[in-house]
Design an enzyme around this catalytic site. Structure first.
Site, PDB file in Angstrom:
ATOM      1  N   HIS A  46      -4.418  -9.288  10.198  1.00 46.95           N
ATOM      2  CA  HIS A  46      -5.329  -8.600  11.127  1.00 46.95           C
ATOM      3  C   HIS A  46      -6.583  -9.423  11.418  1.00 46.95           C
ATOM      4  O   HIS A  46      -7.649  -8.859  11.678  1.00 46.95           O
ATOM      5  CB  HIS A  46      -5.728  -7.226  10.575  1.00 46.95           C
ATOM      6  CG  HIS A  46      -4.598  -6.287  10.358  1.00 46.95           C
ATOM      7  ND1 HIS A  46      -3.686  -5.978  11.344  1.00 46.95           N
ATOM      8  CD2 HIS A  46      -4.216  -5.590   9.252  1.00 46.95           C
ATOM      9  CE1 HIS A  46      -2.791  -5.124  10.860  1.00 46.95           C
ATOM     10  NE2 HIS A  46      -3.079  -4.883   9.598  1.00 46.95           N
ATOM     11  N   ASN A  52      -3.146   6.415   5.936  1.00 55.46           N
ATOM     12  CA  ASN A  52      -2.370   5.446   6.697  1.00 55.46           C
ATOM     13  C   ASN A  52      -0.872   5.619   6.485  1.00 55.46           C
ATOM     14  O   ASN A  52      -0.076   4.941   7.117  1.00 55.46           O
ATOM     15  CB  ASN A  52      -2.797   4.022   6.294  1.00 55.46           C
ATOM     16  CG  ASN A  52      -2.392   2.974   7.303  1.00 55.46           C
ATOM     17  OD1 ASN A  52      -2.630   3.121   8.495  1.00 55.46           O
ATOM     18  ND2 ASN A  52      -1.768   1.909   6.835  1.00 55.46           N
ATOM     19  N   LYS A  85       0.818  -1.222   0.000  1.00 56.39           N
ATOM     20  CA  LYS A  85       0.000   0.000   0.000  1.00 56.39           C
ATOM     21  C   LYS A  85       0.848   1.266   0.000  1.00 56.39           C
ATOM     22  O   LYS A  85       0.592   2.199  -0.764  1.00 56.39           O
ATOM     23  CB  LYS A  85      -0.925   0.034   1.226  1.00 56.39           C
ATOM     24  CG  LYS A  85      -1.974  -1.041   1.294  1.00 56.39           C
ATOM     25  CD  LYS A  85      -2.920  -0.835   2.457  1.00 56.39           C
ATOM     26  CE  LYS A  85      -2.286  -0.924   3.822  1.00 56.39           C
ATOM     27  NZ  LYS A  85      -1.758  -2.275   4.135  1.00 56.39           N
TER      28      LYS A  85
END
Length: 452
Positions: free
Chosen positions: A194, A148, A125
């Site tokens: 996650h 982020n 990302k």
């Protein structure tokens, strides 16, 4: 700053006063909202109060006075159990949203057609976000990058018709953004991650899918099963990205250090661009090219931007050379999946690894061990990693990063290979010996410079 005006004249509860939480509180106040903020850390509460933000223990608050709960993305929403503020908000019938949702509402209010690129995925990302922003900025566009990566989204300049927001989003942030609607949405890949916060891989993938499902144009990497299924389910415009031989229909393919259109037209040559080494970076580049082409960049601007891309610190960062030896800081590789990308990108590797091991260790990397000339073990994982390497890769127990760097540099200098590589790609968390992976990478960079 982007003032969040959609709660003007109303009172909101805010929990989580880290970097993005503090920026959110200031944005809401600038937009005319009354904020009552809370955090489990007294120091964070004190920092917020010093900046004029009203703070209190929300356990003692009357929740009927609040219009919403603004939650920091690091606070559990559903798993392993909802945070107590989430339960209080549900009991009061309040919406629970995050800072990206506030941005989306503001964009809808003041500049609904402004370009908004949102990037998600398990891996890659940050590099892809930075590359898209770099290509646009080098072409003279007004670009705001954050989310982020780096800057909190509400600390960026407000949406405007000629301003492009390039925003990295984690699954935690997407989960708090019900009205997410990018003009271009990117899904790079999905691998298990996650799951303690999302419960199952299907739930995690479903959150990622929301970003591209809601986009005017979706750009999706299709080299894993969940992402491919998501691409096939999109009813709107989608550009599929594949690393391999054949380009998907209407999409782009990356192979042999280049990016091609479906008709075979070469769109970019990545050879010689050190910051875009490896098949994973070929995918990142193909995605970025698809995005910026959709935003109007031409071939010359794209080529120039790719060549000048500086990369990101701690992500296969070339930090120095001594003669033929290349030194690479990949401290961000905190698990085997991340280290896989670095090992795939190089040969004759003098590999520095170790730290606080993740589940599974380095056994998944065994197919790449033939690329490793020697391994240099540091930190708490030394015994476990030595057992995995025994009889397969020569290794030295170095203990510390400084000893490993010296030993690797000396051995690499004696290698007959055309470009031996000293690679810090630990496949481990850093906190057994360092403050963070950034601290580990910074120390490696300094050690390399001290070798000169």
């Amino acid at each position: 700053m982007t003032p969040a005006t959609t709660f003007a004249g109303r009172t909101v509860a805010l929990f989580g006063l880290g970097g993005s939480g503090l920026a959110t509180a200031l944005s809401l106040q600038a937009g005319g909202a009354r904020v009552l903020a809370c955090d489990d850390n007294p120091d964070s509460m004190a920092r917020a109060a010093a900046q004029g933000i009203a703070t209190a223990d929300l356990r003692d608050a009357d929740w009927s006075h609040f219009a919403a709960l603004i939650l920091a993305p690091g606070v559990p929403l559903t798993h392993p159990a909802p945070h107590w503020t989430v339960e209080r908000a549900h009991a009061a019938g309040l919406p629970i949203i995050g800072d990206v949702e506030l941005f989306c509402r503001e964009r809808a209010l003041i500049a609904p057609q402004s370009p908004f690129v949102a990037i998600t995925g398990t891996n890659g990302k940050s590099t892809t976000t930075a590359l898209i922003a770099h290509l646009l900025a080098q072409a003279g566009r007004d670009v705001q990058m954050g989310g982020n990566i780096g800057t909190a989204i509400l600390s960026l300049a407000p949406p405007a018709p000629d301003r492009v927001h390039v925003i990295e989003l984690s699954s935690f942030q997407i989960d708090l953004t019900p009205s997410l609607n990018p003009s271009v949405g990117v899904l790079l890949n999905i691998t298990p991650d996650h799951l303690d916060r999302h419960g199952t891989l299907d739930l995690y993938a479903g959150i990622k899918a929301r970003l591209v499902m809601a986009s005017d144009l979706a750009v999706v990497g299709i080299d894993d099963t969940p992402s491919r299924a998501i691409a096939d389910a999109i009813t709107g415009s989608v550009v599929r990205i594949h690393v391999g031989d054949a380009a998907p229909e209407g999409g782009l393919v990356a192979r042999d250090g280049a990016v091609f259109a479906a008709d075979g037209t070469r769109l970019a040559d990545l050879s010689g661009i050190g910051t875009l080494r490896g098949a994973h970076n070929w995918q990142n580049a193909a995605v970025a090219i698809a995005v910026v082409r959709a935003l109007g960049l031409g071939p010359e601007a794209i080529a120039a931007g790719l060549k000048s891309f500086p990369g990101l610190p701690h992500r296969m960062e070339e930090v120095g050379r001594r003669g033929r030896v290349l030194f690479v800081n990949d401290s961000k590789a905190t698990n085997a999946d991340s280290t896989d990308k670095a090992l795939t990108a190089f040969h004759d590797i003098h590999w520095i690894l170790g730290g606080k091991a993740k589940a599974g260790g380095i056994e998944p990397l065994a197919p790449l061990f033939d690329r490793v000339a020697h391994a240099y073990l540091i930190g708490a994982a030394t015994d476990d990693f030595a057992a995995t390497l025994e009889g397969r890769v020569p290794y030295t127990r170095c203990g510390t990063l400084d000893a490993a760097t010296r030993a690797a540099a000396e051995a690499a200098a004696l290698s007959p290979a055309p470009e031996p590589v000293v690679l810090l790609s630990p496949a481990c968390a850093s906190y057994d010996q360092f403050k963070s992976f950034e601290d580990r990478g910074d120390q490696f960079r300094a050690l390399v410079k001290s070798l000169d």
